[in-house]
Design a protein around this motif. Structure first.
Motif, PDB file in Angstrom:
ATOM      1  N   MET A  39     -48.005  16.754   2.719  1.00  0.00           N
ATOM      2  CA  MET A  39     -46.921  15.881   2.272  1.00  0.00           C
ATOM      3  C   MET A  39     -46.495  14.967   3.412  1.00  0.00           C
ATOM      4  O   MET A  39     -46.444  15.374   4.572  1.00  0.00           O
ATOM      5  N   THR A  40     -46.198  13.697   3.070  1.00  0.00           N
ATOM      6  CA  THR A  40     -45.627  12.753   4.024  1.00  0.00           C
ATOM      7  C   THR A  40     -44.310  12.247   3.469  1.00  0.00           C
ATOM      8  O   THR A  40     -44.151  12.104   2.243  1.00  0.00           O
ATOM      9  N   THR A  66     -45.898  19.156   6.172  1.00  0.00           N
ATOM     10  CA  THR A  66     -45.213  17.878   5.980  1.00  0.00           C
ATOM     11  C   THR A  66     -45.175  17.080   7.281  1.00  0.00           C
ATOM     12  O   THR A  66     -44.891  17.633   8.352  1.00  0.00           O
ATOM     13  N   PHE A  67     -45.455  15.778   7.159  1.00  0.00           N
ATOM     14  CA  PHE A  67     -45.422  14.856   8.292  1.00  0.00           C
ATOM     15  C   PHE A  67     -44.361  13.797   8.009  1.00  0.00           C
ATOM     16  O   PHE A  67     -44.357  13.179   6.954  1.00  0.00           O
ATOM     17  N   TYR A  68     -43.461  13.601   8.977  1.00  0.00           N
ATOM     18  CA  TYR A  68     -42.310  12.734   8.774  1.00  0.00           C
ATOM     19  C   TYR A  68     -42.447  11.409   9.516  1.00  0.00           C
ATOM     20  O   TYR A  68     -43.055  11.341  10.585  1.00  0.00           O
ATOM     21  N   ALA A  69     -41.861  10.362   8.924  1.00  0.00           N
ATOM     22  CA  ALA A  69     -41.741   9.065   9.592  1.00  0.00           C
ATOM     23  C   ALA A  69     -40.264   8.784   9.827  1.00  0.00           C
ATOM     24  O   ALA A  69     -39.409   9.147   9.014  1.00  0.00           O
ATOM     25  N   ASP A  70     -39.957   8.124  10.937  1.00  0.00           N
ATOM     26  CA  ASP A  70     -38.570   7.827  11.299  1.00  0.00           C
ATOM     27  C   ASP A  70     -38.439   6.344  11.596  1.00  0.00           C
ATOM     28  O   ASP A  70     -39.204   5.788  12.401  1.00  0.00           O
ATOM     29  N   ALA A 109     -46.910  12.074  -1.459  1.00  0.00           N
ATOM     30  CA  ALA A 109     -46.180  11.145  -0.595  1.00  0.00           C
ATOM     31  C   ALA A 109     -44.798  10.896  -1.189  1.00  0.00           C
ATOM     32  O   ALA A 109     -44.671  10.654  -2.391  1.00  0.00           O
ATOM     33  N   ILE A 110     -43.777  10.963  -0.366  1.00  0.00           N
ATOM     34  CA  ILE A 110     -42.430  10.589  -0.778  1.00  0.00           C
ATOM     35  C   ILE A 110     -42.158   9.203  -0.228  1.00  0.00           C
ATOM     36  O   ILE A 110     -42.187   8.979   0.983  1.00  0.00           O
ATOM     37  N   ASN A 150     -56.140  15.980  -6.525  1.00  0.00           N
ATOM     38  CA  ASN A 150     -54.900  15.704  -7.245  1.00  0.00           C
ATOM     39  C   ASN A 150     -53.862  15.215  -6.242  1.00  0.00           C
ATOM     40  O   ASN A 150     -53.674  15.808  -5.173  1.00  0.00           O
ATOM     41  N   TRP A 151     -53.214  14.098  -6.584  1.00  0.00           N
ATOM     42  CA  TRP A 151     -52.243  13.505  -5.669  1.00  0.00           C
ATOM     43  C   TRP A 151     -51.082  12.896  -6.439  1.00  0.00           C
ATOM     44  O   TRP A 151     -51.173  12.672  -7.646  1.00  0.00           O
ATOM     45  N   ASN A 152     -49.984  12.637  -5.736  1.00  0.00           N
ATOM     46  CA  ASN A 152     -48.779  12.170  -6.395  1.00  0.00           C
ATOM     47  C   ASN A 152     -47.874  11.450  -5.406  1.00  0.00           C
ATOM     48  O   ASN A 152     -47.854  11.765  -4.223  1.00  0.00           O
ATOM     49  N   ILE A 153     -47.129  10.460  -5.933  1.00  0.00           N
ATOM     50  CA  ILE A 153     -46.088   9.766  -5.160  1.00  0.00           C
ATOM     51  C   ILE A 153     -44.787   9.841  -5.949  1.00  0.00           C
ATOM     52  O   ILE A 153     -44.752   9.531  -7.143  1.00  0.00           O
ATOM     53  N   VAL A 154     -43.711  10.253  -5.289  1.00  0.00           N
ATOM     54  CA  VAL A 154     -42.362  10.186  -5.844  1.00  0.00           C
ATOM     55  C   VAL A 154     -41.469   9.503  -4.811  1.00  0.00           C
ATOM     56  O   VAL A 154     -41.918   9.187  -3.707  1.00  0.00           O
TER      57      VAL A 154
END
Length: 418
Positions: A39-40, A66-70, A109-110, A150-154
């Motif tokens: 997850m990103t 999970t990998f975060y962006a700031d 991906a969020i 299988n992949w998804n974006i919300v």
């Protein structure tokens, strides 16, 4: 792990946020027992990340990473990093993601970044960083674009994004409004969101079946600023809603989604097109796009804002000036009917018909899972480091389907299914 409480600083309905997390896992991914999840997310989306992680493990996930962006860290790079930094990307990270996908991991991906984050930065540096990132990301992108997994974006209502959508409101009010708009578009404002998605998928599948039965050779778009003929790839196939990935798992890649889509022929696009909504691309807003195609290739491109970044994107590689997707969305879609401009492609593309520059989806071919890259190219599928959607539909657009014999069938009139 409990859902976050709604407070003055986080004015997001905790029940609906939990439903969104459940839909992401059960509908978006259909995550399987024992399957890992990569997850990103922007760091502001931590409340949703925690809920998705909970639901993923409740569904039997093997390991959630999970990998975060700031945003502040991103800006620090543009303002203080040495010049050579902008020709590099974290290829080791993307190689690791590609390895995880090859081993069976799912991808989520969020979205929710500030669409204007890099609007004040040097467009040349933005373009260089984007290109380096696209090159590094390709091993992972291929697993996604080819539907191996299988992949998804919300989405999550990041405050910096909410302020762009609702600039006249206080931040907490803007966040609550954006959250409610996300929940409505994602169908989690209902008592049975999983059931609502089942019915919606059935409707999108019905549209896809009709288009596949017609076997159009091309689509002709006509409207203000647009007179565009999009040839369709040989052996193309229309999709919409839930689809089955090569790993056998049926998922909804985009939540929300209102589109049915297929692959254009990379060499058979002629005419001109104008955007009907701004394109937010990796922190830069590109507005009033106007392009002209010859032989499938964009030979002229302009924009009233972000033109330099647009042209740098088009120079990413040979395939960046050709189309990898064409999608049909009725003007009356719930996202369009909301009257909101989200400055977020995940939402805005589901308010209007759109085209995408760059990489095609191999699944949008008959028996696409069995086709090699060379076979896909021979049938007209485009290859590129990028895949960027932008909107050309509105309530003033008419679309005809053109058969191989040149006869025409109305597909849309005034932005609605004919």
């Amino acid at each position: 792990m409990n859902a976050p409480l709604r407070t003055a600083t986080t004015p997001v309905d905790p029940v609906k946020l939990d439903r969104l997390a459940e839909v992401a896992v059960r509908v978006g991914l259909q995550l399987q027992r024992g399957q890992d999840l990569v997850m990103t997310a922007p760091i502001a989306a931590l409340p949703l990340v925690r809920l998705i992680t909970k639901h993923a493990y409740m569904a039997g996930a093997g390991l959630v990473s999970t990998f975060y962006a700031d945003e502040d860290a991103t800006l620090a790079r543009y303002r203080h990093a040495p010049d050579e930094s902008f020709d590099r990307a974290t290829d080791w990270l993307y190689e690791g993601m590609a390895k995880a996908y090859a081993a069976g991991a799912a991808r989520l991906a969020i979205a929710g970044d500030n669409p204007m984050l890099l609007s004040g930065e040097d467009p040349a540096k933005v373009a260089r960083a984007n290109k380096a990132n696209s090159i590094a990301y390709k091993p992972a992108l291929e697993k996604i674009a080819n539907f191996d997994i299988n992949w998804n974006i919300v989405s999550y209502p990041n405050p910096s994004w909410a302020r762009q959508v609702f600039p006249d409101d206080a931040e907490d009010v803007a966040v609550e409004k954006l959250a409610n708009a996300i929940f409505a578009a994602s169908r989690v404002d209902r008592d049975d969101p999983v059931g609502a998605w089942k019915a919606h998928n059935a409707n999108l599948h019905s549209r896809s079946r009709w288009l596949n039965g017609e076997r159009f050779a091309a689509l002709h778009f006509r409207g203000p600023g647009t007179d565009l003929t999009v040839g369709l790839a040989d052996g193309h196939e229309w999709h919409g809603g839930a689809s089955t990935a090569k790993n056998g798992i049926t998922c909804n890649p985009n939540i929300p989604t209102e589109e049915v889509f297929t692959t254009p022929h990379a060499l058979r696009v002629e005419g001109h097109a104008s955007s009907t909504k701004p394109l937010s691309h990796q922190g830069t807003l590109i507005d009033d796009i106007r392009v002209r195609f010859e032989g499938g290739r964009i030979v002229e491109a302009h924009a009233s804002r972000g033109e330099a970044v647009l042209n740098k994107v088009l120079d990413t590689d040979e395939g960046a000036r050709r189309l990898g997707e064409v999608a049909l969305v009725p003007h009356s879609s719930p996202i369009s009917a909301s009257g909101l401009l989200f400055y977020n492609t995940l939402f805005d593309e589901n308010a209007a018909c759109h085209i995408a520059l760059g990489q095609c989806y191999s699944k949008c071919f008959l028996d696409g899972a069995s086709l090699s890259a060379d076979q896909i190219a021979a049938q007209g599928g485009n290859s590129s480091l990028i895949h960027i959607d932008w909107m050309i539909g509105s309530g003033e657009i008419d679309i005809d389907g053109i058969r191989a014999d040149g006869s025409r069938i109305p597909v849309m009139r005034a932005g609605e299914w004919a």
